[in-house]
Design a protein around this motif. Structure first.
Motif, PDB file in Angstrom:
ATOM      1  N   ASP A   1      -7.239  -3.614 -14.093  1.00 27.54           N
ATOM      2  CA  ASP A   1      -8.740  -3.173 -13.882  1.00 27.54           C
ATOM      3  C   ASP A   1      -8.948  -3.208 -12.468  1.00 27.54           C
ATOM      4  N   ILE A   2      -8.572  -4.424 -11.685  1.00 31.41           N
ATOM      5  CA  ILE A   2      -8.720  -4.681 -10.431  1.00 31.41           C
ATOM      6  C   ILE A   2      -8.070  -3.540  -9.546  1.00 31.41           C
ATOM      7  N   LEU A   3      -6.971  -3.450  -9.820  1.00 32.34           N
ATOM      8  CA  LEU A   3      -6.063  -2.514  -8.932  1.00 32.34           C
ATOM      9  C   LEU A   3      -6.542  -0.949  -9.064  1.00 32.34           C
ATOM     10  N   LEU A   4      -7.026  -0.583 -10.565  1.00 33.80           N
ATOM     11  CA  LEU A   4      -7.629   0.735 -10.507  1.00 33.80           C
ATOM     12  C   LEU A   4      -8.849   1.083  -9.978  1.00 33.80           C
ATOM     13  N   GLY A   5      -9.790  -0.274  -9.770  1.00 35.89           N
ATOM     14  CA  GLY A   5     -10.998  -0.356  -9.248  1.00 35.89           C
ATOM     15  C   GLY A   5     -10.699   0.013  -7.751  1.00 35.89           C
ATOM     16  N   MET A   6      -9.883  -0.536  -7.171  1.00 33.74           N
ATOM     17  CA  MET A   6      -9.386  -0.451  -5.606  1.00 33.74           C
ATOM     18  C   MET A   6      -9.031   1.013  -5.599  1.00 33.74           C
ATOM     19  N   VAL A   7      -8.250   1.555  -6.237  1.00 32.24           N
ATOM     20  CA  VAL A   7      -7.895   2.961  -6.212  1.00 32.24           C
ATOM     21  C   VAL A   7      -8.931   3.908  -6.383  1.00 32.24           C
ATOM     22  N   VAL A   8     -10.009   3.453  -7.144  1.00 30.28           N
ATOM     23  CA  VAL A   8     -11.174   4.656  -7.369  1.00 30.28           C
ATOM     24  C   VAL A   8     -11.810   4.494  -6.003  1.00 30.28           C
ATOM     25  N   CYS A   9     -12.158   3.196  -5.440  1.00 25.27           N
ATOM     26  CA  CYS A   9     -12.973   3.227  -4.306  1.00 25.27           C
ATOM     27  C   CYS A   9     -12.071   4.010  -3.031  1.00 25.27           C
ATOM     28  N   THR A  10     -10.516   3.628  -3.162  1.00 24.41           N
ATOM     29  CA  THR A  10      -9.933   4.291  -1.874  1.00 24.41           C
ATOM     30  C   THR A  10      -9.827   5.851  -1.966  1.00 24.41           C
ATOM     31  N   LEU A  11      -9.778   6.262  -3.076  1.00 27.83           N
ATOM     32  CA  LEU A  11      -9.729   7.730  -3.328  1.00 27.83           C
ATOM     33  C   LEU A  11     -11.097   8.352  -2.735  1.00 27.83           C
ATOM     34  N   LEU A  12     -12.066   7.906  -3.173  1.00 28.86           N
ATOM     35  CA  LEU A  12     -13.465   8.233  -2.905  1.00 28.86           C
ATOM     36  C   LEU A  12     -13.610   8.308  -1.454  1.00 28.86           C
ATOM     37  N   ALA A  13     -13.425   6.960  -0.963  1.00 29.47           N
ATOM     38  CA  ALA A  13     -13.635   6.953   0.522  1.00 29.47           C
ATOM     39  C   ALA A  13     -12.720   7.772   1.493  1.00 29.47           C
ATOM     40  N   ALA A  14     -11.554   7.784   0.952  1.00 32.01           N
ATOM     41  CA  ALA A  14     -10.651   8.761   1.787  1.00 32.01           C
ATOM     42  C   ALA A  14     -11.124  10.314   1.499  1.00 32.01           C
ATOM     43  N   SER A  15     -11.500  10.550   0.423  1.00 32.14           N
ATOM     44  CA  SER A  15     -11.982  12.011   0.059  1.00 32.14           C
ATOM     45  C   SER A  15     -13.110  12.295   0.998  1.00 32.14           C
ATOM     46  N   ALA A  16     -14.107  11.548   0.787  1.00 28.55           N
ATOM     47  CA  ALA A  16     -15.472  11.827   1.479  1.00 28.55           C
ATOM     48  C   ALA A  16     -15.181  11.875   2.978  1.00 28.55           C
ATOM     49  N   VAL A  17     -14.342  10.953   3.635  1.00 25.55           N
ATOM     50  CA  VAL A  17     -14.211  10.930   5.000  1.00 25.55           C
ATOM     51  C   VAL A  17     -13.447  12.380   5.443  1.00 25.55           C
ATOM     52  N   THR A  18     -12.351  12.966   4.541  1.00 28.64           N
ATOM     53  CA  THR A  18     -11.679  13.914   4.809  1.00 28.64           C
ATOM     54  C   THR A  18     -12.577  15.106   4.844  1.00 28.64           C
ATOM     55  N   LEU A  19     -13.265  15.382   3.634  1.00 28.30           N
ATOM     56  CA  LEU A  19     -14.170  16.465   3.400  1.00 28.30           C
ATOM     57  C   LEU A  19     -15.175  16.471   4.401  1.00 28.30           C
ATOM     58  N   GLY A  20     -15.595  15.372   4.788  1.00 32.01           N
ATOM     59  CA  GLY A  20     -16.693  15.414   6.041  1.00 32.01           C
ATOM     60  C   GLY A  20     -16.031  15.806   7.636  1.00 32.01           C
ATOM     61  N   LEU A  21     -14.844  15.538   7.621  1.00 30.91           N
ATOM     62  CA  LEU A  21     -14.110  15.988   8.770  1.00 30.91           C
ATOM     63  C   LEU A  21     -13.907  17.566   8.747  1.00 30.91           C
ATOM     64  N   ILE A  22     -13.538  18.048   7.446  1.00 27.58           N
ATOM     65  CA  ILE A  22     -13.353  19.513   7.393  1.00 27.58           C
ATOM     66  C   ILE A  22     -14.551  20.363   7.628  1.00 27.58           C
ATOM     67  N   VAL A  23     -15.715  19.869   6.825  1.00 24.42           N
ATOM     68  CA  VAL A  23     -16.807  20.493   7.336  1.00 24.42           C
ATOM     69  C   VAL A  23     -17.457  20.596   8.529  1.00 24.42           C
ATOM     70  N   TRP A  24     -17.368  19.392   9.329  1.00 25.00           N
ATOM     71  CA  TRP A  24     -17.745  19.494  10.814  1.00 25.00           C
ATOM     72  C   TRP A  24     -16.581  20.046  11.633  1.00 25.00           C
ATOM     73  N   ARG A  25     -15.390  19.928  11.462  1.00 19.24           N
ATOM     74  CA  ARG A  25     -14.638  20.709  12.362  1.00 19.24           C
ATOM     75  C   ARG A  25     -14.566  22.201  12.369  1.00 19.24           C
ATOM     76  N   TRP A  26     -14.873  22.682  10.771  1.00 16.47           N
ATOM     77  CA  TRP A  26     -14.673  24.153  10.573  1.00 16.47           C
ATOM     78  C   TRP A  26     -15.703  24.588   9.824  1.00 16.47           C
ATOM     79  N   ARG A  27     -16.951  24.390  10.117  1.00 14.33           N
ATOM     80  CA  ARG A  27     -18.110  24.823   9.466  1.00 14.33           C
ATOM     81  C   ARG A  27     -18.027  26.276   9.399  1.00 14.33           C
ATOM     82  N   PRO A  28     -17.760  27.027  10.496  1.00  9.69           N
ATOM     83  CA  PRO A  28     -18.117  28.528  10.505  1.00  9.69           C
ATOM     84  C   PRO A  28     -17.027  29.409   9.573  1.00  9.69           C
TER      85      PRO A  28
END
Length: 268
Positions: free
Chosen positions: A76-103
């Motif tokens: 359960d602890i490891l799965l919780g870490m995985v959830v937080c990790t994937l959420l954070a990595a996805s949010a940062v990456t999607l934010g970068l894509i939107v910022w860099r290639w908005r047009p």
């Protein structure tokens, strides 16, 4: 002294709503590769951060490496870490894509990323593909694997975790993961490839990369890659055929949803 009555016409800019969609691809091959590497690097970085947070919250003695290892590896602890990790990595990456290639975000052309509204029939096409693909790809994997067992790291974690944690992981696997991967592989990568190669070559190349990057999660089981490559081909074809990334997202999400059913069957 005379005055020119010709109205001043300003050139269209990428930020102007009247500007035409950009003709060149959102990114080159190097930029597409860089953002894909960035996503997986963020998973490593945030994984280490949340592991440190878990150790701190649990009040573990960091000098006792065995105790720390046993606690942090609890399902359960490891799965919780995985959830937080994937959420954070996805949010940062999607934010970068939107910022860099908005047009390019909402352009359905070959140069764009395809985040435009599709027709409902195309979404239905994607969902149907997502229902068929797990059965075809699963049969292909079993044929190639022979007697070898095929598992994914996330699936192994889910099998050992509580039902509540599996429910928490489900939207990450079904919605968040497919969204960021479609933006990367059928958005940035496919766009950059189509700027240089034919449609068929671009689809094949993006699908091969999509399959190959999942090898670490598959414990380097090569016989699972053709299945992922098949999914990559289907999703890339949908992106090209429909002019939108959402049908390929629907196929990817449905594929992951059906694959996740086993978590709950095993729990009963």
């Amino acid at each position: 002294m005379t005055h020119d009555s010709t109205p001043l016409i300003l050139p269209a800019t990428a930020s102007s709503p009247l500007a035409p969609p950009p003709l060149r691809p959102a990114t080159g091959l190097l930029g597409a590769a860089a953002v894909i590497v960035f996503y997986f690097l963020m998973q490593l970085v945030f994984g280490q951060i949340f592991a440190a947070v878990a150790r701190m919250l649990l009040g573990l003695n960091l000098d006792d490496a065995h105790a720390v290892g046993q606690a942090v590896r609890a399902p359960d602890i490891l799965l919780g870490m995985v959830v937080c990790t994937l959420l954070a990595a996805s949010a940062v990456t999607l934010g970068l894509i939107v910022w860099r290639w908005r047009p390019w975000l909402t352009s359905g052309a070959s140069a764009g990323l395809g985040f435009n509204r599709p027709e409902l029939r195309f979404l239905a096409m994607g969902l149907l593909a997502g229902i068929v693909l797990p059965f075809v790809g699963g049969a292909l994997t079993q044929f190639l694997a022979g007697k070898h067992e095929v598992t994914q790291a996330v699936s192994e974690l889910a099998d050992g975790a509580s039902v509540g944690m599996r429910v928490l992981l489900l939207p990450i696997v079904v919605m968040v993961g497919p969204l960021v991967e479609e933006a990367l592989f059928r958005g940035a990568l496919l766009s950059s490839l189509r700027g240089r190669f034919s449609v068929a070559t671009s689809i094949a190349a993006s699908a091969l990369v999509f399959g190959a990057v999942h090898l670490p999660d598959l414990d380097w089981a090569w016989y699972a890659v053709p299945n992922l490559t098949l999914i990559g081909v289907a999703c890339a074809w949908l992106r090209v055929r429909t002019g939108s990334i959402w049908p390929s997202f629907a196929a990817h999400a449905m594929n992951n949803a059906l694959a996740s059913v086993a978590w709950f069957v095993a729990a009963n």
